[in-house]
Design a protein around this motif. Structure first.
Motif, PDB file in Angstrom:
ATOM      1  N   VAL A 157       0.931  -1.017  -0.032  1.00  0.00           N
ATOM      2  CA  VAL A 157      -0.009  -0.143   0.060  1.00  0.00           C
ATOM      3  C   VAL A 157       0.898   1.333  -0.029  1.00  0.00           C
ATOM      4  O   VAL A 157       1.645   1.602   0.862  1.00  0.00           O
ATOM      5  CB  VAL A 157      -1.071   0.064   1.116  1.00  0.00           C
ATOM      6  N   ASP A 158       0.870   2.129  -1.060  1.00  0.00           N
ATOM      7  CA  ASP A 158       1.365   3.360  -1.171  1.00  0.00           C
ATOM      8  C   ASP A 158       1.053   4.110   0.155  1.00  0.00           C
ATOM      9  O   ASP A 158      -0.092   4.338   0.266  1.00  0.00           O
ATOM     10  CB  ASP A 158       1.342   4.153  -2.459  1.00  0.00           C
ATOM     11  N   ALA A 159       1.857   4.897   0.758  1.00  0.00           N
ATOM     12  CA  ALA A 159       1.844   5.783   1.703  1.00  0.00           C
ATOM     13  C   ALA A 159       1.021   5.187   2.911  1.00  0.00           C
ATOM     14  O   ALA A 159      -0.020   5.975   3.155  1.00  0.00           O
ATOM     15  CB  ALA A 159       1.408   7.137   1.235  1.00  0.00           C
ATOM     16  N   LEU A 160       1.435   4.066   3.311  1.00  0.00           N
ATOM     17  CA  LEU A 160       0.510   3.494   4.215  1.00  0.00           C
ATOM     18  C   LEU A 160       0.188   4.214   5.518  1.00  0.00           C
ATOM     19  O   LEU A 160      -0.875   4.462   5.907  1.00  0.00           O
ATOM     20  CB  LEU A 160       1.226   2.144   4.676  1.00  0.00           C
ATOM     21  N   ARG A 161       1.478   4.760   6.247  1.00  0.00           N
ATOM     22  CA  ARG A 161       1.123   5.263   7.444  1.00  0.00           C
ATOM     23  C   ARG A 161       0.432   6.675   7.370  1.00  0.00           C
ATOM     24  O   ARG A 161      -0.489   6.647   7.929  1.00  0.00           O
ATOM     25  CB  ARG A 161       2.709   5.665   7.983  1.00  0.00           C
ATOM     26  N   PRO A 162       0.725   7.544   6.279  1.00  0.00           N
ATOM     27  CA  PRO A 162      -0.052   8.507   6.223  1.00  0.00           C
ATOM     28  C   PRO A 162      -1.465   8.252   5.784  1.00  0.00           C
ATOM     29  O   PRO A 162      -2.576   8.995   6.450  1.00  0.00           O
ATOM     30  CB  PRO A 162       0.496   9.402   5.082  1.00  0.00           C
ATOM     31  N   LYS A 163      -1.766   7.287   5.213  1.00  0.00           N
ATOM     32  CA  LYS A 163      -3.286   6.984   4.928  1.00  0.00           C
ATOM     33  C   LYS A 163      -4.127   6.671   6.363  1.00  0.00           C
ATOM     34  O   LYS A 163      -5.022   6.819   6.459  1.00  0.00           O
ATOM     35  CB  LYS A 163      -3.446   5.818   4.068  1.00  0.00           C
ATOM     36  N   ILE A 164      -3.369   5.545   7.176  1.00  0.00           N
ATOM     37  CA  ILE A 164      -3.955   5.157   8.359  1.00  0.00           C
ATOM     38  C   ILE A 164      -4.082   6.553   9.256  1.00  0.00           C
ATOM     39  O   ILE A 164      -5.127   6.761   9.795  1.00  0.00           O
ATOM     40  CB  ILE A 164      -3.014   4.350   9.049  1.00  0.00           C
ATOM     41  N   GLU A 165      -3.065   7.494   9.150  1.00  0.00           N
ATOM     42  CA  GLU A 165      -3.299   8.516  10.002  1.00  0.00           C
ATOM     43  C   GLU A 165      -4.419   9.449   9.668  1.00  0.00           C
ATOM     44  O   GLU A 165      -5.148  10.076  10.288  1.00  0.00           O
ATOM     45  CB  GLU A 165      -1.750   9.291  10.214  1.00  0.00           C
ATOM     46  N   SER A 166      -4.506   9.569   8.227  1.00  0.00           N
ATOM     47  CA  SER A 166      -5.368  10.418   7.550  1.00  0.00           C
ATOM     48  C   SER A 166      -6.854   9.671   8.128  1.00  0.00           C
ATOM     49  O   SER A 166      -7.827  10.394   8.488  1.00  0.00           O
ATOM     50  CB  SER A 166      -5.298  10.662   6.292  1.00  0.00           C
ATOM     51  N   LEU A 167      -7.036   8.386   8.011  1.00  0.00           N
ATOM     52  CA  LEU A 167      -8.363   7.662   8.289  1.00  0.00           C
ATOM     53  C   LEU A 167      -8.533   8.106   9.915  1.00  0.00           C
ATOM     54  O   LEU A 167      -9.795   8.287  10.057  1.00  0.00           O
ATOM     55  CB  LEU A 167      -8.176   6.417   8.132  1.00  0.00           C
ATOM     56  N   LEU A 168      -7.543   7.984  10.792  1.00  0.00           N
ATOM     57  CA  LEU A 168      -7.903   8.160  12.128  1.00  0.00           C
ATOM     58  C   LEU A 168      -8.361   9.792  12.143  1.00  0.00           C
ATOM     59  O   LEU A 168      -9.125   9.810  13.096  1.00  0.00           O
ATOM     60  CB  LEU A 168      -6.642   7.891  12.863  1.00  0.00           C
ATOM     61  N   THR A 169      -7.683  10.378  11.545  1.00  0.00           N
ATOM     62  CA  THR A 169      -8.183  12.077  11.794  1.00  0.00           C
ATOM     63  C   THR A 169      -9.570  12.318  11.448  1.00  0.00           C
ATOM     64  O   THR A 169     -10.136  12.966  11.950  1.00  0.00           O
ATOM     65  CB  THR A 169      -7.078  12.936  11.041  1.00  0.00           C
TER      66      THR A 169
END
Length: 137
Positions: A60-72
Motif C-alpha cells: 500500500v503506497d503511503a500506508l502510514r499517512p493513509k492510516i493517520e488520515s483515516l484516524l483523523t
C-alpha cells in the motif's frame, strides 16, 4: 479486506481501534523495502500468514499517512466538539472573572495597600502610575 479498506481510505469501513492497531504494526520504510524485495525475488510464496499480511500492507503506497488520515477523519468531529467545550468553558470563566465583585474588591484593597506603601517609602514615582482605584469599577 483490511488492506483493501486502508488502500481505499474509507473511514467508515474500519473501526478506530483497528486503525490504531494497524498503525502500531505498520512496517517502517526499511521493513517495507525488505518485504518488497522478498516479493520481488519470489520468496513471498514461502512465507507464513503474518508475513503475507505484512507484505500486503507494504504494497500500500503511503500506508502510514493513509492510516493517520483515516484516524483523523474518524476522530475529527469528537476533537472539534471537545475543543469547542473547552473554549466555551474558558469563555464562561473569563466572563465570571470580569463580573466578579469579590475580585474587584480584592484588587481595590491590593491597589490601595500598594499605593499606601509606595507613597510611604518617599521615593518619587513609587506609586503605580496610570492605575487608580476608580479603574476597577
Amino acid at each position: 479486506d483490511v488492506v483493501r479498506y486502508v488502500a481505499g481510505a474509507d473511514p467508515a469501513a474500519m473501526e478506530e481501534d483497528t486503525l490504531w492497531a494497524l498503525l502500531a504494526i505498520a512496517p517502517d520504510a526499511e521493513e517495507e523495502n525488505l518485504l518488497r524485495s522478498a516479493d520481488g525475488f519470489g520468496l513471498a510464496k514461502n512465507i507464513d500468514e503474518i508475513d503475507a499480511f505484512m507484505l500486503k500492507l507494504a504494497r500500500v503506497d503511503a500506508l502510514r499517512p493513509k492510516i493517520e488520515s483515516l484516524l483523523t477523519a474518524m476522530t475529527f468531529q469528537n476533537d472539534v466538539r471537545d475543543i469547542l467545550r473547552t473554549v466555551e468553558f474558558v469563555e464562561t470563566l473569563a466572563r465570571e472573572v470580569m463580573q466578579s465583585k469579590q475580585l474587584k474588591t480584592f484588587m481595590r484593597y491590593a491597589l490601595e495597600v500598594h499605593n499606601y506603601i509606595a507613597a510611604a517609602s518617599g521615593k518619587e514615582n513609587a506609586a503605580i502610575s496610570g492605575f487608580k482605584v476608580d479603574a476597577l469599577e
